[in-house]
Scaffold this motif. Structure first.
Motif, PDB file in Angstrom:
ATOM      1  N   ILE A 490      -4.250  -7.167   0.805  1.00  0.00           N
ATOM      2  CA  ILE A 490      -4.885  -5.868   1.038  1.00  0.00           C
ATOM      3  C   ILE A 490      -4.061  -5.017   1.989  1.00  0.00           C
ATOM      4  CG2 ILE A 490      -7.201  -6.821   0.707  1.00  0.00           C
ATOM      5  CD1 ILE A 490      -7.499  -6.179   3.825  1.00  0.00           C
ATOM      6  N   ASP A 491      -4.399  -3.737   1.991  1.00  0.00           N
ATOM      7  CA  ASP A 491      -3.712  -2.780   2.837  1.00  0.00           C
ATOM      8  C   ASP A 491      -4.780  -2.039   3.632  1.00  0.00           C
ATOM      9  OD1 ASP A 491      -1.744  -1.250   3.893  1.00  0.00           O
ATOM     10  OD2 ASP A 491      -1.652   0.161   2.214  1.00  0.00           O
ATOM     11  N   TYR A 492      -4.733  -2.182   4.955  1.00  0.00           N
ATOM     12  CA  TYR A 492      -5.745  -1.528   5.778  1.00  0.00           C
ATOM     13  C   TYR A 492      -5.120  -1.087   7.091  1.00  0.00           C
ATOM     14  CZ  TYR A 492      -9.968  -0.723   8.530  1.00  0.00           C
ATOM     15  OH  TYR A 492     -10.941  -0.154   9.319  1.00  0.00           O
ATOM     16  N   THR A 493      -5.394   0.136   7.487  1.00  0.00           N
ATOM     17  CA  THR A 493      -4.877   0.646   8.752  1.00  0.00           C
ATOM     18  C   THR A 493      -6.042   0.937   9.681  1.00  0.00           C
ATOM     19  OG1 THR A 493      -3.120   1.695   7.488  1.00  0.00           O
ATOM     20  CG2 THR A 493      -3.366   2.371   9.785  1.00  0.00           C
ATOM     21  N   PRO A 494      -6.144   0.179  10.783  1.00  0.00           N
ATOM     22  CA  PRO A 494      -7.233   0.433  11.720  1.00  0.00           C
ATOM     23  C   PRO A 494      -7.101   1.807  12.361  1.00  0.00           C
ATOM     24  CG  PRO A 494      -5.938  -1.503  12.385  1.00  0.00           C
ATOM     25  CD  PRO A 494      -5.254  -0.902  11.219  1.00  0.00           C
ATOM     26  N   ARG A 495      -8.226   2.402  12.688  1.00  0.00           N
ATOM     27  CA  ARG A 495      -8.203   3.737  13.275  1.00  0.00           C
ATOM     28  C   ARG A 495      -8.310   3.699  14.789  1.00  0.00           C
ATOM     29  NH1 ARG A 495     -11.700   8.043  10.050  1.00  0.00           N
ATOM     30  NH2 ARG A 495     -12.651   8.175  12.085  1.00  0.00           N
ATOM     31  N   PRO A 496      -7.719   4.694  15.462  1.00  0.00           N
ATOM     32  CA  PRO A 496      -7.699   4.665  16.927  1.00  0.00           C
ATOM     33  C   PRO A 496      -9.071   4.874  17.574  1.00  0.00           C
ATOM     34  CG  PRO A 496      -6.719   6.701  16.107  1.00  0.00           C
ATOM     35  CD  PRO A 496      -6.955   5.821  14.914  1.00  0.00           C
ATOM     36  N   ASP A 497     -10.060   5.370  16.795  1.00  0.00           N
ATOM     37  CA  ASP A 497     -11.378   5.602  17.395  1.00  0.00           C
ATOM     38  C   ASP A 497     -12.361   4.491  17.036  1.00  0.00           C
ATOM     39  OD1 ASP A 497     -11.624   6.109  14.749  1.00  0.00           O
ATOM     40  OD2 ASP A 497     -12.667   8.021  14.939  1.00  0.00           O
TER      41      ASP A 497
END
Lengths: 509, 305
Positions: A490-497
């Motif tokens: 999978i491809d997932y980018t965590p968000r800074p907030d």
């Protein structure tokens, strides 16, 4: 669809596409959502009623089913969502121009009625909204035309577009909400968001399905199953065995070991949670700024980050976190210098230190007790004899609310607004255990809050950080990284907030 | 007999009432839900408003009276966190907990009885030594540690069992085993001791004298009598098993009453805590009553006047 079936379907789709495009080098991504991703989280939302959410864990998840008037991008910038644009008509009136053609999951139209209904419901005392405090500046909502609303605030509120975004401005369908009733909305949400809630067995599993008519375009993954897995070891085990594809959180101590596993990808991102020790500046000797500065020199925060967080954290010079608007890297943290600390204490008239107490607690969203123990150790070395009191978080809360804390207490505040002024106002509110007040600081913040232009606001925060650092009403500590583990499919980018935004989640290959 | 049951039921009601008083005041002594329920931006005024809305600013005695008045009608109030009636929330989790605890009890019995019998019939021998070694280990191993070790071994290393959660039979194996282990150890020792006692009884000597094969002496004559104390102990242990289930349900995220209650306690969700205490106390009391009645039926020497 089982994982097998999903992978097979994906393979077939890819094969079909391959045939269709023939010799073309790059196969275009399939437009329709496909496949299933399973997620293991430490906590699940308490409800899908956006006005009755408890805790960040709920708010950062239910955004997948709803939309706010505004949203954030991957970098944390505020971007249009259900509102295409917004502007301040006068100091206390914000006008939102709404997106046309958006439909709720059940087919209801989104329009100005939805906004008015939602905000009226949130601010109606009968709703007993848990998030009421975050929308308490709203006086009323006025419909200008079917796609324009004015929100009038009791006092100027420059943060209103942020509040009415993914944080506290998730939009409800009036018809559905009235039809299902207050209890049922908790488990039968009807939003405009990228996913529909299909089933939810609390403590067991929650299934989301792609909203193929989503106004931003359909999400990439068709089915997302979320399993609450409370125990860290069990959650990590579920990732290792492939039962789930994505987990969070992961204890920092396990990061290195998991990074060695070639089937896994570990991503970390600084979480906007600002750890600090509050100093009761009213009480001697803490009314003396030299004493407060001495405490800041006495604690080796970098060593704490290294030993407790294995380096996955950021040392902060003040109470402004690195991802916040206007974070000024030129304001350097107090260097660890026990001799300087002792010298400052001597200058302040305490060559032999003094005795005091520090409160800490267990059982909150993050571990505050271990850093507190380390801080107490460092303060002892500088000659400050500290008695540490450890509470259960829910027992400490009422003490803080009643201003009955020790002169020092460790705490952390999540800067979910990514706006320093919100954090600093909270930390200097002059009650609830926080007693530092500074007229010049207030004046600076008021000026910033009257500035709608983000860039111009950002420039002014540098001076604020310098002032807070010099005044040292806190022992400035750090922000720790959030840790996400995922399978390499999978491809997932965590968000800074901290928002668990699954719209961008995709399957590789 | 009817009078006996009636008296026991009255006692049961008093016990449940007592448990509710203690749990009510204990949960209130340790904290207030306002701080947990509201976002960090809440001001002192908003916190006070929240407490007033939910009645948390009333004296404790009044709050307890209000609780009791509703509770007799089966209404434990609306969960602060879930916004739903708390009793149905707990009741919906009862099947999962029963599945887990009953499986654990059966597992413990199925393992303990043969092991105990073998230990008794081979008293002092190698089998006895091994059985008692297993029992000692089973009683001294902390179940949460065992649970995590099992996850690492059976799920991560060997991949034969799922790591956590509830689903098919495979899901219940590890959590049930983790709960069963202490009970199994206790029962093994118990079966061994009573079996040794029973084997010295006259009727066993008579059976042997008749020329019965040793296997029949053990299974037909000795074992049924040796198992009577087991019934009492299993019944009494049910409360402990529920206690163990709280820890194990949390580790395996088993969606039962234990996990739900722990979360309610941590969140100061009083209505749910109260409903859960009521249900668990009732279950324990009823099972103890059932065990006592069963005992009367099993052992003809005991008769209630």
């Amino acid at each position: 669809m089982t994982r097998h079936a999903a992978v097979r379907a994906l393979g077939l789709t890819a094969a079909a596409l391959g045939l269709a495009v023939g010799a073309s080098a790059v196969a275009p991504a399939a437009a329709a959502p496909t496949g299933e991703v399973k997620i293991g989280l430490a906590a699940e939302p308490n409800t899908f009623d956006p006005h009755l959410t408890v805790g960040r864990n709920s708010q950062i998840f239910i955004v997948n089913v709803y939309d706010g008037l505004t949203a954030r991008d991957a970098q944390g910038n505020l971007v249009p969502a259900l509102a295409e644009s917004w502007k301040r008509l006068n100091p206390t009136t914000w006008q939102f121009t709404l997106r046309k053609g958006v439909k709720f999951h059940n087919g209801d139209d989104f329009n100005a009625d939805s906004v008015k209904f939602t905000l009226d419901r949130a601010t109606n005392p009968e709703t007993k909204a848990t998030i009421g405090s975050e929308l308490s500046t709203i006086a009323r909502t006025e419909i200008v035309d079917p796609f324009t609303v004015n929100v009038v605030t009791k006092a100027p509120d420059f943060l209103l577009p942020v509040r009415l975004g993914e944080l506290f401005g998730l939009m409800l369908s009036p018809k559905h909400t009235n039809a299902v009733g207050k209890e049922a909305i908790a488990t039968r949400p009807n939003g405009t968001g990228p996913f529909k809630l299909v089933t939810w067995a609390k403590n067991e599993r929650l299934v989301l399905e792609a909203n193929e008519h989503y106004w931003r375009g359909a999400p990439k993954v068709k089915t997302i199953t979320v399993r609450p897995i409370l125990e860290d070891a069990a959650r990590i085990a579920a990732l290792q065995t492939g039962e789930v594809d994505l987990i969070s959180p992961i204890p920092h101590v396990r990061i290195e070991e998991l990074k060695r596993n070639s089937k896994l990808v570990i991503k970390t991102i600084p979480a906007p949670r600002i750890f600090h020790v509050t100093i009761d500046v009213r009480k001697p000797p803490f009314d003396n700024v030299k004493v407060r500065q001495a405490l800041n020199h006495a604690v080796d925060v970098n060593a704490i980050l290294k030993s407790l967080y294995f380096g996955y954290g950021t040392r902060l010079a003040t109470v402004v976190d690195k991802g916040a608007l206007g974070y000024d890297p030129s304001v350097r943290p107090y260097p660890f210098d026990p001799n300087k600390a002792k010298a400052l204490l001597a200058e302040a008239g305490f060559p032999n230190g003094f005795e005091t107490e520090l409160d800490s607690f267990t059982g909150s969203i993050a571990d505050h007790n271990k850093p507190a123990e380390a801080i107490v150790g460092y303060l002892q070395k500088a000659g400050v004899k500290v008695k540490q009191n450890v509470f259960e978080f829910s027992a400490f809360g009422p003490r803080r609310v009643a201003n009955q804390t020790a002169p020092l207490f460790i705490y952390s505040i999540g800067n979910s607004y990514l706006e320093p002024s919100w954090v600093i106002r909270w930390l200097t509110q002059g009650g609830l255990g926080m007693h530092y007040k500074n007229a010049r600081l207030d004046e600076m913040l008021t000026r910033i809050e009257a500035t709608d232009d983000r860039n111009r606001r950002a420039q002014q925060y540098g001076d604020v950080q310098k002032l807070i650092k010099d005044e040292a009403p806190f022992i400035f500590l750090f922000q720790a990284d959030s840790v996400f583990g995922m399978s390499n499919r999978i491809d997932y980018t965590p968000r800074p907030d901290e928002t668990q935004w699954l719209y961008t989640l995709g399957l590789k290959g | 007999m009817r009078a006996y049951i009636a008296a026991r039921l009255v006692t049961a009601v008093l016990v449940i009432l007592g448990v509710s008083v203690v749990s009510f005041f204990l949960t209130f002594l340790t904290g207030d839900p306002a701080e947990i329920m509201l976002p960090p931006g809440a001001t002192a005024v908003q916190i006070a408003k929240f407490r007033a809305e939910w009645g948390f600013d009333d004296p404790l005695a009044i709050q307890y009276w209000r609780f009791l008045r509703r509770a007799v009608h089966g209404d434990f109030g609306v969960s602060l966190r879930h916004g739903q009636s708390s009793l149905p929330l707990i009741a919906a989790r009862l099947p999962a907990t029963l599945q887990l605890t009953v499986t654990a009890m059966l597992l413990a019995i199925v393992l303990a009885v043969p092991l105990g019998v073998l230990a008794a019939t081979h008293r002092g021998g190698k089998i006895d030594l091994i059985a008692m070694g297993v029992a000692l280990l089973g009683q001294s191993v902390p179940n949460f540690w065992l649970a995590i070790m099992m996850i690492l071994l059976f799920a991560v290393s060997w991949g034969v069992l799922p790591t956590s959660g509830r689903g098919g039979f495979a899901h219940v194996v590890m959590p049930a085993a983790a709960i069963a282990i202490n009970l199994m150890a206790l029962l093994t020792r118990l079966v061994r001791t009573t079996m040794i006692e029973v084997l010295a009884e006259d009727y066993v000597r008579t059976a042997r004298g008749k020329g019965l094969r040793e296997v029949f002496v053990h299974t037909r004559h000795a074992l049924p009598n040796a198992l009577i104390p087991l019934v009492t102990v299993v019944g009494l242990q049910f409360g402990y098993i529920l206690g163990g289930a709280v820890v194990i349900e949390t580790i395996f995220t088993w969606p039962g009453v234990g996990l739900f209650t722990i979360q309610a306690i941590l969140n100061r969700d009083y209505p749910v805590v109260q409903a859960s205490v009521f249900i668990l106390a009732t279950a324990v009391v009823l099972i103890n009553l059932a065990v006592d009645l069963l005992y009367v039926w099993l052992d003809p020497r005991i008769r209630v006047a």
